[in-house]
Enzyme design. Structure first.
Site, PDB file in Angstrom:
ATOM      1  N   TRP A  41     -94.983   2.932  -8.000  1.00  0.00           N
ATOM      2  CA  TRP A  41     -95.180   4.307  -7.537  1.00  0.00           C
ATOM      3  C   TRP A  41     -95.548   5.226  -8.709  1.00  0.00           C
ATOM      4  O   TRP A  41     -94.982   5.133  -9.792  1.00  0.00           O
ATOM      5  CB  TRP A  41     -93.886   4.813  -6.904  1.00  0.00           C
ATOM      6  CG  TRP A  41     -93.822   6.296  -6.722  1.00  0.00           C
ATOM      7  CD1 TRP A  41     -93.437   7.217  -7.661  1.00  0.00           C
ATOM      8  CD2 TRP A  41     -94.154   7.028  -5.557  1.00  0.00           C
ATOM      9  NE1 TRP A  41     -93.506   8.490  -7.146  1.00  0.00           N
ATOM     10  CE2 TRP A  41     -93.944   8.396  -5.849  1.00  0.00           C
ATOM     11  CE3 TRP A  41     -94.599   6.676  -4.279  1.00  0.00           C
ATOM     12  CZ2 TRP A  41     -94.164   9.409  -4.917  1.00  0.00           C
ATOM     13  CZ3 TRP A  41     -94.813   7.681  -3.350  1.00  0.00           C
ATOM     14  CH2 TRP A  41     -94.603   9.023  -3.665  1.00  0.00           C
ATOM     15  N   MET A  42     -96.488   6.132  -8.477  1.00  0.00           N
ATOM     16  CA  MET A  42     -96.863   7.124  -9.471  1.00  0.00           C
ATOM     17  C   MET A  42     -96.983   8.483  -8.804  1.00  0.00           C
ATOM     18  O   MET A  42     -97.569   8.599  -7.733  1.00  0.00           O
ATOM     19  CB  MET A  42     -98.194   6.744 -10.117  1.00  0.00           C
ATOM     20  CG  MET A  42     -98.662   7.706 -11.201  1.00  0.00           C
ATOM     21  SD  MET A  42    -100.264   7.223 -11.897  1.00  0.00           S
ATOM     22  CE  MET A  42    -101.363   7.873 -10.651  1.00  0.00           C
ATOM     23  N   ASP A  58     -96.448  12.927 -10.340  1.00  0.00           N
ATOM     24  CA  ASP A  58     -97.004  14.000 -11.160  1.00  0.00           C
ATOM     25  C   ASP A  58     -97.593  13.542 -12.496  1.00  0.00           C
ATOM     26  O   ASP A  58     -96.984  12.745 -13.214  1.00  0.00           O
ATOM     27  CB  ASP A  58     -95.914  15.015 -11.497  1.00  0.00           C
ATOM     28  CG  ASP A  58     -95.250  15.601 -10.266  1.00  0.00           C
ATOM     29  OD1 ASP A  58     -95.692  15.315  -9.142  1.00  0.00           O
ATOM     30  OD2 ASP A  58     -94.265  16.343 -10.440  1.00  0.00           O
ATOM     31  N   GLN A 111     -95.300  10.385 -13.994  1.00  0.00           N
ATOM     32  CA  GLN A 111     -94.073  10.045 -13.285  1.00  0.00           C
ATOM     33  C   GLN A 111     -94.237   8.672 -12.659  1.00  0.00           C
ATOM     34  O   GLN A 111     -95.225   8.417 -11.946  1.00  0.00           O
ATOM     35  CB  GLN A 111     -93.794  11.082 -12.205  1.00  0.00           C
ATOM     36  CG  GLN A 111     -93.324  12.417 -12.734  1.00  0.00           C
ATOM     37  CD  GLN A 111     -91.895  12.353 -13.232  1.00  0.00           C
ATOM     38  OE1 GLN A 111     -90.958  12.477 -12.470  1.00  0.00           O
ATOM     39  NE2 GLN A 111     -91.720  12.165 -14.536  1.00  0.00           N
ATOM     40  N   TRP A 124     -91.077   6.291  -4.249  1.00  0.00           N
ATOM     41  CA  TRP A 124     -90.386   7.102  -5.248  1.00  0.00           C
ATOM     42  C   TRP A 124     -88.961   6.607  -5.457  1.00  0.00           C
ATOM     43  O   TRP A 124     -88.253   6.284  -4.513  1.00  0.00           O
ATOM     44  CB  TRP A 124     -90.367   8.561  -4.775  1.00  0.00           C
ATOM     45  CG  TRP A 124     -89.703   9.489  -5.736  1.00  0.00           C
ATOM     46  CD1 TRP A 124     -90.292  10.134  -6.773  1.00  0.00           C
ATOM     47  CD2 TRP A 124     -88.328   9.865  -5.746  1.00  0.00           C
ATOM     48  NE1 TRP A 124     -89.360  10.900  -7.450  1.00  0.00           N
ATOM     49  CE2 TRP A 124     -88.144  10.757  -6.839  1.00  0.00           C
ATOM     50  CE3 TRP A 124     -87.222   9.542  -4.950  1.00  0.00           C
ATOM     51  CZ2 TRP A 124     -86.917  11.327  -7.143  1.00  0.00           C
ATOM     52  CZ3 TRP A 124     -86.002  10.104  -5.261  1.00  0.00           C
ATOM     53  CH2 TRP A 124     -85.848  10.984  -6.336  1.00  0.00           C
ATOM     54  N   PHE A 159     -87.731  13.350 -15.171  1.00  0.00           N
ATOM     55  CA  PHE A 159     -88.677  14.071 -14.321  1.00  0.00           C
ATOM     56  C   PHE A 159     -89.801  14.687 -15.163  1.00  0.00           C
ATOM     57  O   PHE A 159     -89.898  14.493 -16.359  1.00  0.00           O
ATOM     58  CB  PHE A 159     -87.935  15.152 -13.535  1.00  0.00           C
ATOM     59  CG  PHE A 159     -87.286  14.651 -12.257  1.00  0.00           C
ATOM     60  CD1 PHE A 159     -87.068  13.307 -12.029  1.00  0.00           C
ATOM     61  CD2 PHE A 159     -86.876  15.550 -11.287  1.00  0.00           C
ATOM     62  CE1 PHE A 159     -86.457  12.856 -10.868  1.00  0.00           C
ATOM     63  CE2 PHE A 159     -86.275  15.129 -10.113  1.00  0.00           C
ATOM     64  CZ  PHE A 159     -86.058  13.774  -9.898  1.00  0.00           C
ATOM     65  N   SER A 160     -90.629  15.493 -14.508  1.00  0.00           N
ATOM     66  CA  SER A 160     -91.888  15.960 -15.095  1.00  0.00           C
ATOM     67  C   SER A 160     -91.691  16.843 -16.322  1.00  0.00           C
ATOM     68  O   SER A 160     -90.659  17.483 -16.505  1.00  0.00           O
ATOM     69  CB  SER A 160     -92.691  16.720 -14.050  1.00  0.00           C
ATOM     70  OG  SER A 160     -93.098  15.856 -13.017  1.00  0.00           O
ATOM     71  N   ARG A 199     -86.839  22.957 -13.231  1.00  0.00           N
ATOM     72  CA  ARG A 199     -87.540  21.742 -13.664  1.00  0.00           C
ATOM     73  C   ARG A 199     -88.994  22.005 -14.073  1.00  0.00           C
ATOM     74  O   ARG A 199     -89.542  23.058 -13.864  1.00  0.00           O
ATOM     75  CB  ARG A 199     -87.499  20.685 -12.556  1.00  0.00           C
ATOM     76  CG  ARG A 199     -88.063  21.117 -11.210  1.00  0.00           C
ATOM     77  CD  ARG A 199     -87.894  19.967 -10.201  1.00  0.00           C
ATOM     78  NE  ARG A 199     -88.299  20.318  -8.844  1.00  0.00           N
ATOM     79  CZ  ARG A 199     -87.493  20.806  -7.915  1.00  0.00           C
ATOM     80  NH1 ARG A 199     -86.220  21.021  -8.204  1.00  0.00           N
ATOM     81  NH2 ARG A 199     -87.951  21.091  -6.700  1.00  0.00           N
TER      82      ARG A 199
END
Length: 494
Positions: free
Chosen positions: A41-42, A44, A60, A68, A106-107, A167
Site C-alpha cells: 500500500w502507498m 501520501d 507513506q 493501509w 505518518f506524513s 499532523r
C-alpha cells in the site's frame, strides 16, 4: 537499542518486498509511467526534494499488503521523475511515539540542513489515551540511511488542539530561520499552524497561518506553503468540505507577523483521485507538486479494496505538475515537460470536424498515451463534445464537454465493472475563442486537463489492456478541432 530496532524493522520489511516484488510487478493493473511502490500500500507523497543531483520521493508505505496499516516511509530516486531506483526504506516504526499498529511514521517533509538531509514527520502512537500525533525529526549523512533524533518528539499538540488532529509538517527555510506549517483542528475549525526554529530541533508556535470559518472543513491534511511569483500559496486537502479534495489559496504573507492574507481560491483537481499533494522546488526553479492518485472516501475498511489490492498493491502518484501563476492570480497545474521524453508514435491532424458519428483516434497502444486537442469554439455549433476513452468489452470512460451548460464531466460508471462516480466542474468558456484539452492515460488512470490547466480531473479506472479504443463524437451539431495530436508513452516501470 531504538536505532537497532528501526533497522531490524527496515530489514524485515525489505525481505517482504524482495519476496513479493517480482510477482506484484506483473499485475495487470500496474501503471506504466506513473510512480508506484514495488509492493503493498502507498499513500501520501512525503519529503519530496531535489538533493545531491537526484529527485527524491519518500512516500507513506505499508510494504506488507495492499491496504493501509502501520506506516513506514518508502524511498526512491530519479533523474527525471519518470524512471525510478528504489532505495531502502527511510523510516520504520520503532519508538513509543510511532510504534503502533494503526499509527507509525505518518506524513512529513524533507530539507537540507547542515549538509545533512533532515526529515520531519508525524509520529502516531496510542498509549491508552487515543491516538497521539507528535512531530519528529530524522536525519541522514548520505540521504539514504536515516537516524531518528534522540530528543523526539520535538513538538506536541498545542493547547486546544486534539492530539489526533495535529499532523503533516511541511518545512522550509527563509533567511536564517526554518519555518513549518502543520495541519490542525481547533473547536472543529481547520487550521494551518505556523512554527519557526533556528536549528530544526527546537520549535516555537509563531501564529495561526490561516484557518477555516467552516467553508473549508474541520481539518486540513497535508498543508503546504510556498512562494510563487510575488504571491504565496497555501494548499491542503480539507476534511469535511464535501467534494473538495485539494484546495489552493493565493495571497500575501508577512514574515513579521506570520499571517497569510488570501484573496483567490481554487481547486487543484476535481477528480476523485487526487489528494495530499506536496510541492518542492526543482533545480531549474520550477515549483513541482505531486499528488496521491487515490482518496479515502472510496476505500471501505471492511470489504474488497478493488482490483489492485487483489494483485498485492494499492496506490500510485499522479503525474508531477508544474505550478504556474496566472495574471489573475489563479494557478495552472501543467504536467512536467519530462513526459515529452517518453513519447512515441506521434500522430496529428489539423482542421478536424467531429460530427455525431464516432471519429476514431489513434493514440499509441490505446492504454498508455497522451492526447492534446484544441477546439475552435467560434466554428463549433455542437451542444457537447464527448471524448470516449479506454473503450472495449462493452466498457468505457466518457469525458463530456457541454458547451451549452458550461460543464465538464468525467463518467466512470461503466469504466471497468468496479469504479463508480461522475466528477463534474464548471467549464470556463466566456469570451473564449478556443478550448484546450490535454489527456494522459495509463493502465489504471486518466488525467484530463483543460481551461489552460486550471480545470483538471484525475480518476482511477481499472480497465484491461483490451480496452484500448479512443473516439470522439459530437451531440447537437459539430465540433471543429483546430488540431489534435497524440503520442504513445513508453513504459518506465519495468
Amino acid at each position: 537499542m531504538s536505532r537497532e530496532l528501526m533497522q531490524e524493522n527496515i530489514v524485515k520489511a525489505q525481505q517482504e518486498i524482495d519476496a513479493k516484488k517480482e510477482i506484484v510487478k506483473n499485475g495487470k493493473m500496474r501503471q506504466h509511467y506513473h510512480f508506484m511502490a514495488q509492493t503493498g500500500w502507498m499513500n501520501d507523497p512525503n519529503g519530496l526534494i531535489y538533493y545531491k543531483g537526484k529527485y527524491h520521493f519518500f512516500f507513506q508505505y505499508n510494504p506488507y499488503y495492499g491496504f493501509w496499516d502501520c506506516m513506514h516511509w518508502g524511498h526512491a530516486v530519479s533523474d527525471d521523475m519518470l524512471h525510478w531506483e528504489y532505495l531502502p526504506l527511510a523510516l520504520a516504526p520503532s519508538e513509543t511515539y510511532d510504534n503502533h499498529l494503526r499509527g507509525g511514521c505518518f506524513s512529513g517533509s524533507a530539507i537540507e540542513h547542515d549538509g545533512k538531509l533532515f526529515l520531519m514527520f508525524t509520529g502516531t502512537a496510542n498509549n491508552g489515551n487515543g491516538f497521539e500525533q507528535t512531530q519528529c525529526i530524522a536525519y541522514s549523512e548520505d540521504g539514504i540511511h536515516f537516524e531518528k533524533y534522540e530528543g523526539n518528539p520535538v513538538l506536541t499538540a498545542p493547547e486546544g488542539v486534539p492530539s489526533d488532529f495535529f499532523r503533516d509538517p511541511k518545512v522550509w527555510k527563509h533567511g536564517d530561520t526554518y519555518y513549518m506549517v502543520c495541519g490542525a483542528s481547533r473547536s472543529n475549525r481547520a487550521q494551518a499552524l505556523l512554527y519557526r526554529s533556528k536549528d530544526m530541533l527546537h520549535w516555537e508556535l509563531f501564529n495561526v497561518l490561516a484557518e477555516s470559518r467552516g467553508e473549508w472543513g474541520y481539518m486540513w491534511e497535508c498543508p503546504d506553503f510556498y512562494p510563487i511569483g510575488d504571491k504565496y500559496v497555501l494548499m491542503f486537502s480539507p476534511m469535511g468540505a464535501g467534494e473538495r479534495t485539494v484546495v489552493y489559496l493565493v495571497g500575501d504573507f508577512d514574515y513579521e507577523t506570520g499571517k497569510f492574507d488570501y484573496h483567490v481560491n481554487g481547486e487543484i483537481d476535481w477528480g476523485f483521485d487526487y489528494y495530499a499533494p506536496q510541492s518542492f522546488e526543482a533545480p531549474d526553479g520550477r515549483r513541482i507538486i505531486v499528488g496521491w492518485a487515490n482518496a479515502w472516501d472510496w476505500m471501505p475498511f471492511w470489504k474488497d479494496w478493488g482490483p489492485t489490492y487483489q494483485e498485492g498493491w494499492c496506490g500510485s502518484y499522479n503525474i508531477p505538475r508544474e505550478v504556474r501563476l496566472m495574471e489573475d492570480y489563479t494557478l495552472q497545474f501543467v504536467p512536467i515537460r519530462e513526459i515529452e521524453t517518453i513519447r512515441t508514435d506521434a500522430w496529428q491532424k489539423e482542421n478536424m470536424v467531429i460530427k455525431q458519428e464516432k471519429a476514431i483516434v489513434k493514440a499509441g497502444d490505446g492504454v498508455s498515451f497522451e492526447c492534446k486537442l484544441t477546439v475552435d469554439l467560434e466554428q463549433t455549433d455542437a451542444e457537447q463534445l464527448k471524448v470516449v476513452l479506454r473503450c472495449g468489452n462493452g466498457q468505457q470512460t466518457v469525458c463530456t464537454f457541454d458547451f451549452t451548460k458550461s460543464i465538464m464531466s468525467v463518467n466512470r460508471n461503466h469504466a471497468d465493472g468496479w469504479s463508480k462516480g461522475v466528477s463534474e466542474s464548471t467549464l470556463y468558456l466566456r469570451n473564449k475563442k478556443e478550448l484546450d484539452v490535454h489527456i494522459l492515460s495509463d493502465q489504471s488512470s486518466v488525467e484530463i486537463f483543460t481551461n489552460q490547466y486550471r480545470n483538471n480531473h484525475s480518476l482511477n479506472i481499472y480497465a484491461g489492456s483490451a480496452q484500448n479504443q479512443t473516439y470522439l463524437c459530437s451531440c447537437g451539431g459539430q465540433t471543429v478541432l483546430k488540431k489534435i495530436e497524440t503520442y504513445g508513452l513508453k513504459e518506465c516501470n519495468r
